[in-house]
Write a protein that holds these residues in place. Sequence first.
Motif, PDB file in Angstrom:
ATOM      1  N   PHE A 201       0.805  -1.217   0.000  1.00 26.97           N
ATOM      2  CA  PHE A 201       0.000   0.000   0.000  1.00 26.97           C
ATOM      3  C   PHE A 201       0.845   1.276   0.000  1.00 26.97           C
ATOM      4  CE2 PHE A 201      -1.976   3.387   2.555  1.00 26.97           C
ATOM      5  CZ  PHE A 201      -3.076   3.666   1.783  1.00 26.97           C
ATOM      6  N   THR A 209      -2.921   8.505  -5.414  1.00 28.50           N
ATOM      7  CA  THR A 209      -4.050   7.846  -4.758  1.00 28.50           C
ATOM      8  C   THR A 209      -5.101   7.358  -5.748  1.00 28.50           C
ATOM      9  OG1 THR A 209      -5.107   9.999  -4.469  1.00 28.50           O
ATOM     10  CG2 THR A 209      -3.776   9.175  -2.642  1.00 28.50           C
ATOM     11  N   TYR A 219      -8.735   1.444   0.178  1.00 25.25           N
ATOM     12  CA  TYR A 219      -8.509   2.677   0.948  1.00 25.25           C
ATOM     13  C   TYR A 219      -9.511   3.759   0.555  1.00 25.25           C
ATOM     14  CZ  TYR A 219      -6.277   7.089   2.257  1.00 25.25           C
ATOM     15  OH  TYR A 219      -6.028   8.340   2.746  1.00 25.25           O
ATOM     16  N   THR A 223     -12.161   5.278   3.239  1.00 25.49           N
ATOM     17  CA  THR A 223     -11.926   6.607   3.800  1.00 25.49           C
ATOM     18  C   THR A 223     -12.717   7.699   3.100  1.00 25.49           C
ATOM     19  OG1 THR A 223      -9.974   6.920   2.378  1.00 25.49           O
ATOM     20  CG2 THR A 223      -9.613   5.971   4.560  1.00 25.49           C
TER      21      THR A 223
END
Length: 265
Positions: A201, A209, A219, A223
């Motif tokens: 990661f 990202t 992720y 999030t």
Amino acid sequence: MLPGLIIVAAFFILPMALVAMRVADGPDGLATYFVILTNERYLASLIQTLVMSAGVTVTALILCGICGLFLVRNRFAGRNVITALLTLPLSFPGTVVGFMVIMLAGRQGVIGSVTDALWGEKIVFAYEITGLFVGYLYFSIPRVILAVMASAEKLDPQLEEAARSLGAPTWRVVRDVILPGLLPGLVSSGAICFATAMGAFGTAFTLATDIDVLPMVIYTEFTRNANIAVAAALSIALGAMTWAVLAAVRIFVGNGATSGTGGGA
């Protein structure tokens, strides 16, 4: 066995059970697993992660197989320095590896500066899947080369000499003598390399990202989108695939070791 059972229960069974419960409690329930296999983005990220991890593994095995065998078979000035440099990435976290890829192939990286000076156009690939591939490869080389060198040290040179004395060409010696001797180390290190690339990661997060590999999708869903059920289902799918590969490797290596022992006896 009690300490082992406690560790397995606390760090594997209990967390996985809690994650599975998150999937079951989601709006789609257990059908969430079907959702991640039919959703175009999730399926694409899954395939891309598998392909990239397999590519990193194959590339690392080829490079480290050649380099590791050479380092074991040859003694020269600077050999220990080269070996130490090849194992240096073991001390780096994924974020540092990602930063190094940016310094190499980012917008202000070395490759971009050189190509801009030569052709007037910058080549930048640090923030896409190619940069991630380079980062994962760099991260995997030490894990593979140490296993390859350990296997290469156990090879019997007399078997190669016997094969050559019987008229076997070099490619036949490599195929029938060297590769079977290296196979356990190649398979075990390849499995670790594949599992690491599947779940890494830090490097992906450092580079960008929006790279669609499974850890980054998990992720993002957890999030940014608060889609906990989907994130949990993707986590279980990622863990299950990685575990299946490692289990298959253990069976393969075990059968190979058993066959090898029987044949030798």
